[in-house]
Motif scaffolding. Structure first.
Motif, PDB file in Angstrom:
ATOM      1  N   LEU A  68       0.858  -1.190   0.000  1.00  0.00           N
ATOM      2  CA  LEU A  68       0.000   0.000   0.000  1.00  0.00           C
ATOM      3  C   LEU A  68       0.887   1.230   0.000  1.00  0.00           C
ATOM      4  CD1 LEU A  68      -2.889  -0.700   2.555  1.00  0.00           C
ATOM      5  CD2 LEU A  68      -2.823  -1.151   0.098  1.00  0.00           C
ATOM      6  N   ILE A  69       0.636   2.154  -0.912  1.00  0.00           N
ATOM      7  CA  ILE A  69       1.425   3.375  -1.014  1.00  0.00           C
ATOM      8  C   ILE A  69       0.501   4.585  -1.031  1.00  0.00           C
ATOM      9  CG2 ILE A  69       3.309   2.214  -2.245  1.00  0.00           C
ATOM     10  CD1 ILE A  69       2.214   3.454  -4.845  1.00  0.00           C
ATOM     11  N   THR A  70       1.075   5.739  -0.693  1.00  0.00           N
ATOM     12  CA  THR A  70       0.308   6.989  -0.760  1.00  0.00           C
ATOM     13  C   THR A  70       0.922   7.961  -1.751  1.00  0.00           C
ATOM     14  OG1 THR A  70       1.538   7.886   1.128  1.00  0.00           O
ATOM     15  CG2 THR A  70      -0.558   6.800   1.598  1.00  0.00           C
ATOM     16  N   HIS A  71       2.097   7.631  -2.293  1.00  0.00           N
ATOM     17  CA  HIS A  71       2.670   8.419  -3.383  1.00  0.00           C
ATOM     18  C   HIS A  71       3.523   7.496  -4.248  1.00  0.00           C
ATOM     19  CE1 HIS A  71       6.730   8.614  -1.629  1.00  0.00           C
ATOM     20  NE2 HIS A  71       6.188   8.994  -0.476  1.00  0.00           N
ATOM     21  N   SER A  72       4.061   8.013  -5.316  1.00  0.00           N
ATOM     22  CA  SER A  72       4.728   7.186  -6.325  1.00  0.00           C
ATOM     23  C   SER A  72       5.970   6.490  -5.785  1.00  0.00           C
ATOM     24  CB  SER A  72       5.107   8.041  -7.534  1.00  0.00           C
ATOM     25  OG  SER A  72       6.006   9.071  -7.144  1.00  0.00           O
ATOM     26  N   LEU A  73       6.314   5.386  -6.452  1.00  0.00           N
ATOM     27  CA  LEU A  73       7.508   4.613  -6.119  1.00  0.00           C
ATOM     28  C   LEU A  73       8.524   4.731  -7.254  1.00  0.00           C
ATOM     29  CD1 LEU A  73       6.046   1.232  -4.777  1.00  0.00           C
ATOM     30  CD2 LEU A  73       6.966   3.133  -3.439  1.00  0.00           C
ATOM     31  N   PRO A  74       9.804   4.479  -6.956  1.00  0.00           N
ATOM     32  CA  PRO A  74      10.811   4.444  -8.026  1.00  0.00           C
ATOM     33  C   PRO A  74      10.481   3.351  -9.037  1.00  0.00           C
ATOM     34  CG  PRO A  74      11.844   4.558  -5.855  1.00  0.00           C
ATOM     35  CD  PRO A  74      10.400   4.308  -5.618  1.00  0.00           C
ATOM     36  N   ASP A  75      10.917   3.550 -10.282  1.00  0.00           N
ATOM     37  CA  ASP A  75      10.652   2.567 -11.336  1.00  0.00           C
ATOM     38  C   ASP A  75      11.190   1.195 -10.982  1.00  0.00           C
ATOM     39  OD1 ASP A  75       9.449   4.555 -12.782  1.00  0.00           O
ATOM     40  OD2 ASP A  75      11.190   4.971 -14.053  1.00  0.00           O
ATOM     41  N   GLU A  76      12.309   1.152 -10.271  1.00  0.00           N
ATOM     42  CA  GLU A  76      12.917  -0.130  -9.897  1.00  0.00           C
ATOM     43  C   GLU A  76      11.975  -0.950  -9.024  1.00  0.00           C
ATOM     44  OE1 GLU A  76      17.082  -1.852  -7.904  1.00  0.00           O
ATOM     45  OE2 GLU A  76      16.542   0.284  -7.737  1.00  0.00           O
ATOM     46  N   ALA A  77      11.298  -0.296  -8.075  1.00  0.00           N
ATOM     47  CA  ALA A  77      10.362  -0.998  -7.190  1.00  0.00           C
ATOM     48  C   ALA A  77       9.148  -1.495  -7.970  1.00  0.00           C
ATOM     49  CB  ALA A  77       9.927  -0.077  -6.048  1.00  0.00           C
ATOM     50  N   ILE A  78       8.662  -0.670  -8.896  1.00  0.00           N
ATOM     51  CA  ILE A  78       7.523  -1.071  -9.739  1.00  0.00           C
ATOM     52  C   ILE A  78       7.889  -2.298 -10.576  1.00  0.00           C
ATOM     53  CG2 ILE A  78       6.007  -0.372 -11.628  1.00  0.00           C
ATOM     54  CD1 ILE A  78       5.354   1.125  -9.106  1.00  0.00           C
ATOM     55  N   ALA A  79       9.064  -2.253 -11.172  1.00  0.00           N
ATOM     56  CA  ALA A  79       9.493  -3.362 -12.027  1.00  0.00           C
ATOM     57  C   ALA A  79       9.666  -4.640 -11.220  1.00  0.00           C
ATOM     58  CB  ALA A  79      10.802  -2.985 -12.723  1.00  0.00           C
ATOM     59  N   ARG A  80      10.208  -4.500  -9.993  1.00  0.00           N
ATOM     60  CA  ARG A  80      10.410  -5.685  -9.158  1.00  0.00           C
ATOM     61  C   ARG A  80       9.076  -6.298  -8.754  1.00  0.00           C
ATOM     62  NH1 ARG A  80      13.718  -9.851  -8.388  1.00  0.00           N
ATOM     63  NH2 ARG A  80      14.222 -10.284  -6.207  1.00  0.00           N
ATOM     64  N   ALA A  81       8.091  -5.461  -8.474  1.00  0.00           N
ATOM     65  CA  ALA A  81       6.762  -5.964  -8.119  1.00  0.00           C
ATOM     66  C   ALA A  81       6.141  -6.711  -9.294  1.00  0.00           C
ATOM     67  CB  ALA A  81       5.863  -4.814  -7.684  1.00  0.00           C
TER      68      ALA A  81
END
Length: 489
Positions: A68-81
């Protein structure tokens, strides 16, 4: 808990940033990336010092199935997910999302939910209730003192749907907070340990504190049970303010004072009750007593059993009576209850008896303090059998506001009255303890004033000898656990 990603998204009204299999199961919740395990829901909380979003990549890599997030994440975290099949859900408010999730999960709990609050004794009583109810089946209880807006929902979410008893400790810092917690905890039973002076800075009077505590009893449903301290002068206010009798709530009295009198008991105190008689303290300040119960067993108006605690302090007799009352209401025998109470151990930082290598004893009560708990700790310390000297290391008690100076001076007078051999005060308000002890007749040569924990540790190291006992107590913000660690580490 056991929820799917779809159920979580619906419960918290989230926008899906990274989708996962809708049926992916989540079995635990955490906002500390270091405690993530396979199947966790990781909540990225943006705090004042640390932003949990910075650790989302670590959480996903450690096995989190949903973030759960309340603001954007780095691209690396998105890609890992995306690589690992973990979902990422965007919400407006992380804390509200946790509460919403707990509200949904509460609806799936099949067992009894017991709420607990009070100015003193919450955590110890919660632990005793947990240990007693464990004899009746599965139990989940608040970990440590996680009794705030995050800890309370986490307790519910830590329970399985078929857990038979869930014990939820609730703290408060103002009117309406316990009411808010109860809106999703929905307790069926409620315990008020005591109405004391903690948080008086914020609430202004004991009556307002009692009004805040009564919010727990006011939340109980018809047929629910309120466990109230029979010797607390504010319990009547709590019961009446919550309109317990009018709403069909049942009351159970507990009284660990040793002075409960059946002939004089009236109102809710005259119904089902648990009390202690013939209280004795051993050399370590641990109590043995006869536990008496009335109104719980068919065909027997009274029942009694001998009980011996491994917890030091007369105040723990009250806590044990409260836990025994809950156990009896749950259908346990008095024999089983006293065995569970006797096996209970103190939690770290709360009247914890520690032996130092150099042959002295440290009473670690450094977790928190207010005038009621410090008064109890000093009385227990004075009653302990000690071969050498008694050294009290006492620091500031927080959240007393305008009542602070008088409260600290009262503790100093008590130190002198009890004949404590040495006093080391810590902090600005702590120095008032020192001054009052001297005014009460304690020799100035036996009173030391320390600026902080490090200074206090050096003073005690020079004073303490084999056979001595050292009591360490203050509000957690003073950091006196460093004194304990330095003495026994």
């Amino acid at each position: 808990m056991h929820l799917t990603v779809t159920e979580i998204a619906e419960a918290v009204s989230a926008r899906i940033v990274v989708a996962a299999c809708p049926e992916t199961g989540v079995t635990s919740i955490t906002w500390d990336s270091r405690t993530v395990e396979a199947g966790s829901l990781y909540v990225a909380i943006a705090g004042e010092r640390v932003d949990g979003h910075d650790f989302a990549l670590d959480a996903v890599s450690a096995g989190a199935r949903c973030v759960l997030i309340t603001h954007s994440l780095p691209d690396e975290a998105i890609a890992r997910a995306q690589e690992l099949g973990a979902a990422i859900l965007l919400v407006k408010d992380a804390q509200e999302a946790i509460t919403d999730l707990a509200r949904v999960w509460r609806g799936r709990l099949c067992g009894r939910v017991v709420g607990l609050t009070g100015s003193n004794g919450k955590t110890t009583t919660k632990n005793l209730v947990r240990d007693v109810l464990a004899c009746a089946g599965s139990v989940t209880a608040t970990r440590g003192n996680q009794n705030n807006e995050l800890g309370v929902p986490n307790t519910l979410l830590s329970a399985d749907a078929d857990t038979q008893n869930v014990v939820v400790e609730m703290g408060m810092r103002g009117l309406g907070q316990i009411e808010s917690l109860c809106s999703f905890v929905r307790p069926e039973w409620g315990i008020v340990t005591q109405v004391g002076e903690s948080h008086i800075e914020l609430l202004g009077s004991r009556e307002n504190i009692a009004r805040a505590k009564s919010e727990l009893i006011a939340a109980l449903p018809e047929g629910g049970i309120a466990f109230l301290n029979g010797v607390d002068d504010m319990s009547d206010f709590v019961w009446e303010n919550a309109r317990g009798a009018e709403r069909g709530v049942r009351a159970v009295c507990f009284d660990g004072s040793g002075e409960y009198c059946e002939e004089k008991a009236s109102g809710w105190r005259a119904g089902r009750a648990v009390w202690a008689t013939d209280i004795l303290l051993d050399d370590a300040g641990c109590a043995s007593f006869t536990l008496v119960a009335r109104g719980f067993s068919e065909g027997a108006e009274h029942e009694s059993a001998l009980c011996s605690l491994a917890l030091s302090g007369l105040h723990n007799v009250h806590n044990a009576c409260a836990a025994a009352a809950v156990g009896l209401a749950a259908g346990l025998s008095l024999k089983v209850i006293v065995e569970a109470l006797g096996a209970a151990k103190p939690e770290s930082g709360r009247q914890e008896m520690l032996k130092a290598r150099d042959g002295f004893t440290v009473v670690n009560d450094a977790y928190n303090a207010n005038p009621d708990s410090m008064r109890a700790a000093l009385s227990t310390f004075a009653a302990m059998r000690v071969d050498g000297s008694r050294i009290a290391v006492l620091g500031d008690m927080g959240e007393l506001g305008d009542f602070g100076p008088a409260g600290h001076r009262e503790m100093g007078s008590l130190v002198a009255e009890l004949g404590i051999d040495w006093l080391v005060s810590v902090g600005d308000l702590g120095s008032l303890i020192a001054g009052a002890a001297e005014a009460g007749g304690m020799s100035a040569e036996r009173v030391f004033r320390a600026v902080g924990a490090a200074d206090a540790l050096e003073i005690v190291r020079k004073l303490v000898e084999p056979g001595d006992a050292v009591l360490v107590k203050a509000s957690h913000s003073v950091g006196l656990e460093r004194v304990v660690e330095g003495l026994v580490g």
